[in-house]
Design a protein around this motif. Structure first.
Motif, PDB file in Angstrom:
ATOM      1  N   ARG A  81     -26.159 -39.510  50.037  1.00 44.38           N
ATOM      2  CA  ARG A  81     -26.371 -38.127  50.485  1.00 44.38           C
ATOM      3  C   ARG A  81     -25.311 -37.719  51.500  1.00 44.38           C
ATOM      4  NH1 ARG A  81     -31.831 -39.441  50.558  1.00 44.38           N
ATOM      5  NH2 ARG A  81     -31.834 -39.656  52.817  1.00 44.38           N
ATOM      6  N   GLU A  82     -24.974 -38.640  52.401  1.00 43.92           N
ATOM      7  CA  GLU A  82     -23.961 -38.333  53.414  1.00 43.92           C
ATOM      8  C   GLU A  82     -22.603 -38.082  52.770  1.00 43.92           C
ATOM      9  OE1 GLU A  82     -21.872 -40.535  57.239  1.00 43.92           O
ATOM     10  OE2 GLU A  82     -23.897 -41.124  56.647  1.00 43.92           O
ATOM     11  N   GLU A  83     -22.250 -38.911  51.799  1.00 44.64           N
ATOM     12  CA  GLU A  83     -20.958 -38.743  51.114  1.00 44.64           C
ATOM     13  C   GLU A  83     -20.914 -37.423  50.353  1.00 44.64           C
ATOM     14  OE1 GLU A  83     -18.300 -40.859  47.602  1.00 44.64           O
ATOM     15  OE2 GLU A  83     -20.000 -41.951  48.458  1.00 44.64           O
ATOM     16  N   ALA A  84     -21.991 -37.099  49.630  1.00 48.25           N
ATOM     17  CA  ALA A  84     -22.036 -35.837  48.890  1.00 48.25           C
ATOM     18  C   ALA A  84     -22.004 -34.651  49.855  1.00 48.25           C
ATOM     19  CB  ALA A  84     -23.289 -35.782  48.016  1.00 48.25           C
ATOM     20  N   VAL A  87     -18.408 -33.834  51.002  1.00 49.14           N
ATOM     21  CA  VAL A  87     -17.644 -33.136  49.959  1.00 49.14           C
ATOM     22  C   VAL A  87     -18.106 -31.683  49.837  1.00 49.14           C
ATOM     23  CG1 VAL A  87     -17.233 -33.042  47.459  1.00 49.14           C
ATOM     24  CG2 VAL A  87     -17.122 -35.237  48.667  1.00 49.14           C
ATOM     25  N   ILE A  88     -19.416 -31.473  49.831  1.00 48.71           N
ATOM     26  CA  ILE A  88     -19.960 -30.126  49.657  1.00 48.71           C
ATOM     27  C   ILE A  88     -19.573 -29.230  50.830  1.00 48.71           C
ATOM     28  CG2 ILE A  88     -22.097 -28.787  49.516  1.00 48.71           C
ATOM     29  CD1 ILE A  88     -23.259 -31.222  47.917  1.00 48.71           C
ATOM     30  N   HIS A  89     -19.590 -29.768  52.044  1.00 48.65           N
ATOM     31  CA  HIS A  89     -19.195 -28.977  53.220  1.00 48.65           C
ATOM     32  C   HIS A  89     -17.748 -28.484  53.099  1.00 48.65           C
ATOM     33  CE1 HIS A  89     -22.329 -28.681  56.223  1.00 48.65           C
ATOM     34  NE2 HIS A  89     -22.704 -29.912  55.965  1.00 48.65           N
ATOM     35  N   ILE A  90     -16.841 -29.384  52.724  1.00 47.36           N
ATOM     36  CA  ILE A  90     -15.427 -29.007  52.595  1.00 47.36           C
ATOM     37  C   ILE A  90     -15.263 -27.970  51.490  1.00 47.36           C
ATOM     38  CG2 ILE A  90     -13.107 -29.842  52.043  1.00 47.36           C
ATOM     39  CD1 ILE A  90     -14.036 -32.588  53.197  1.00 47.36           C
ATOM     40  N   LYS A 102      -7.904 -24.924  47.106  1.00 43.06           N
ATOM     41  CA  LYS A 102      -8.679 -25.997  47.743  1.00 43.06           C
ATOM     42  C   LYS A 102     -10.051 -26.116  47.098  1.00 43.06           C
ATOM     43  CE  LYS A 102      -9.773 -27.960  52.232  1.00 43.06           C
ATOM     44  NZ  LYS A 102      -9.681 -27.768  53.701  1.00 43.06           N
ATOM     45  N   ASP A 103     -10.657 -24.995  46.767  1.00 38.08           N
ATOM     46  CA  ASP A 103     -11.950 -24.984  46.081  1.00 38.08           C
ATOM     47  C   ASP A 103     -11.864 -25.854  44.828  1.00 38.08           C
ATOM     48  OD1 ASP A 103     -14.188 -24.253  44.464  1.00 38.08           O
ATOM     49  OD2 ASP A 103     -14.238 -22.254  45.310  1.00 38.08           O
ATOM     50  N   CYS A 104     -10.826 -25.629  44.027  1.00 37.81           N
ATOM     51  CA  CYS A 104     -10.666 -26.377  42.774  1.00 37.81           C
ATOM     52  C   CYS A 104     -10.490 -27.870  42.992  1.00 37.81           C
ATOM     53  CB  CYS A 104      -9.484 -25.817  41.987  1.00 37.81           C
ATOM     54  SG  CYS A 104      -9.854 -24.229  41.201  1.00 37.81           S
ATOM     55  N   LYS A 105      -9.937 -28.260  44.142  1.00 38.13           N
ATOM     56  CA  LYS A 105      -9.723 -29.688  44.417  1.00 38.13           C
ATOM     57  C   LYS A 105     -11.030 -30.457  44.508  1.00 38.13           C
ATOM     58  CE  LYS A 105      -5.279 -29.345  46.762  1.00 38.13           C
ATOM     59  NZ  LYS A 105      -4.536 -29.533  48.010  1.00 38.13           N
ATOM     60  N   TYR A 106     -12.140 -29.753  44.733  1.00 39.63           N
ATOM     61  CA  TYR A 106     -13.431 -30.421  44.889  1.00 39.63           C
ATOM     62  C   TYR A 106     -14.361 -30.201  43.708  1.00 39.63           C
ATOM     63  CZ  TYR A 106     -11.786 -31.522  49.465  1.00 39.63           C
ATOM     64  OH  TYR A 106     -11.039 -32.027  50.492  1.00 39.63           O
ATOM     65  N   LEU A 107     -13.874 -29.524  42.678  1.00 39.24           N
ATOM     66  CA  LEU A 107     -14.658 -29.341  41.461  1.00 39.24           C
ATOM     67  C   LEU A 107     -14.428 -30.508  40.506  1.00 39.24           C
ATOM     68  CD1 LEU A 107     -14.073 -25.539  40.723  1.00 39.24           C
ATOM     69  CD2 LEU A 107     -16.057 -26.603  41.818  1.00 39.24           C
ATOM     70  N   ARG A 180     -21.340 -34.186  40.293  1.00 36.58           N
ATOM     71  CA  ARG A 180     -21.014 -35.179  39.269  1.00 36.58           C
ATOM     72  C   ARG A 180     -20.202 -36.289  39.919  1.00 36.58           C
ATOM     73  NH1 ARG A 180     -20.960 -35.010  33.596  1.00 36.58           N
ATOM     74  NH2 ARG A 180     -21.722 -32.877  33.709  1.00 36.58           N
ATOM     75  N   ILE A 181     -20.385 -37.507  39.426  1.00 35.91           N
ATOM     76  CA  ILE A 181     -19.601 -38.648  39.906  1.00 35.91           C
ATOM     77  C   ILE A 181     -18.487 -38.896  38.904  1.00 35.91           C
ATOM     78  CG2 ILE A 181     -19.623 -41.102  40.481  1.00 35.91           C
ATOM     79  CD1 ILE A 181     -22.632 -40.737  41.158  1.00 35.91           C
ATOM     80  N   GLU A 182     -17.261 -38.840  39.390  1.00 37.68           N
ATOM     81  CA  GLU A 182     -16.076 -39.141  38.576  1.00 37.68           C
ATOM     82  C   GLU A 182     -15.177 -40.029  39.405  1.00 37.68           C
ATOM     83  OE1 GLU A 182     -15.780 -34.997  35.946  1.00 37.68           O
ATOM     84  OE2 GLU A 182     -14.507 -35.255  37.709  1.00 37.68           O
ATOM     85  N   GLY A 183     -14.750 -41.139  38.844  1.00 40.28           N
ATOM     86  CA  GLY A 183     -13.890 -42.062  39.582  1.00 40.28           C
ATOM     87  C   GLY A 183     -14.563 -42.623  40.819  1.00 40.28           C
ATOM     88  N   GLY A 184     -15.877 -42.750  40.779  1.00 36.57           N
ATOM     89  CA  GLY A 184     -16.614 -43.314  41.903  1.00 36.57           C
ATOM     90  C   GLY A 184     -16.805 -42.362  43.073  1.00 36.57           C
ATOM     91  N   LYS A 185     -16.454 -41.076  42.902  1.00 42.14           N
ATOM     92  CA  LYS A 185     -16.585 -40.100  43.992  1.00 42.14           C
ATOM     93  C   LYS A 185     -17.429 -38.913  43.534  1.00 42.14           C
ATOM     94  CE  LYS A 185     -12.061 -41.152  45.974  1.00 42.14           C
ATOM     95  NZ  LYS A 185     -10.735 -40.596  46.339  1.00 42.14           N
TER      96      LYS A 185
END
Length: 198
Positions: A81-84, A87-90, A102-107, A180-185
């Motif tokens: 939850r902390e890791e997600a 990412v969601i905050h950024i 920057k938005d697209c970098k986190y999609l 979604r989890i991709e590449g472990g992130k």
């Protein structure tokens, strides 16, 4: 417009896709012998109706409401939850600032493929990038460009590589955000958070 350009209905349809089994489970568990309204529910009702939902997701249960996300997979660990949340905050700050690059970098890659397919279709191939798609669709994809996340997410339901973050936003409004989890992130799997309907 396609899935992205369909506003709330399109985002809700995307959220609900693939949930047929969960819907049947929710109906089977949630349907009792009598009818009840919000005025005759009690505090013990969520435990009685939804005994298998544990942890922070219980905060989002609505007796007699749409509880598909609460039955999705299992509750994530505090570390997940902390890791997600990070990412969601950024992502949320970039979205509010209309910093589409920057938005697209986190999609997620998965969602960007959907986004690009939609934008190519409605612009006859004139828009071909993720930032261009977010700018083109604007609030139809990203929703109202306000920060609905005032702290860490409160719940994260996971199954396989998909998940749903849930959080309490301003003005007592709850929100759902597919991840979604991709590449472990963790990656955001939609252009804007979805207001929880009751």
């Amino acid at each position: 417009m396609g899935m992205v350009g369909g506003g709330f209905a399109g985002r809700l349809g995307r959220l609900a896709s693939g949930w047929a089994v969960l819907a049947l489970l929710a109906l089977a568990v949630g349907c009792g012998g009598g009818s009840s309204t919000s005025s005759d529910t009690t505090e013990g009702e969520p435990q009685r109706l939804y005994p298998r939902v544990h942890g922070p997701s219980r905060e989002f249960l609505i007796p007699g409401g749409d509880n598909l996300v609460q039955f999705f997979g299992h509750e994530a660990t505090p570390a997940e939850r902390e890791e997600a949340s990070r990412v969601i905050h950024i992502w949320m700050r970039a979205r509010v600032a209309k910093d589409w690059v920057k938005d697209c970098k986190y999609l997620s890659r998965f969602y960007k493929r959907v986004l690009l397919k939609d934008v190519r279709g409605v612009t006859n191939g004139k828009v071909t990038t993720c930032p261009g798609a977010l700018e083109y669709f604007g609030e139809n994809a990203s929703g109202k460009l306000v920060n609905t996340l005032t702290g860490p997410i409160d719940s994260l339901r996971l199954r396989g590589l998909r998940g749903y973050a849930q959080y309490h936003g301003p003005n007592e409004i709850d929100w759902i955000l597919p991840v979604r989890i991709e590449g472990g992130k963790f990656w955001v799997d939609i252009a804007g958070p979805i207001e929880r309907t009751r």
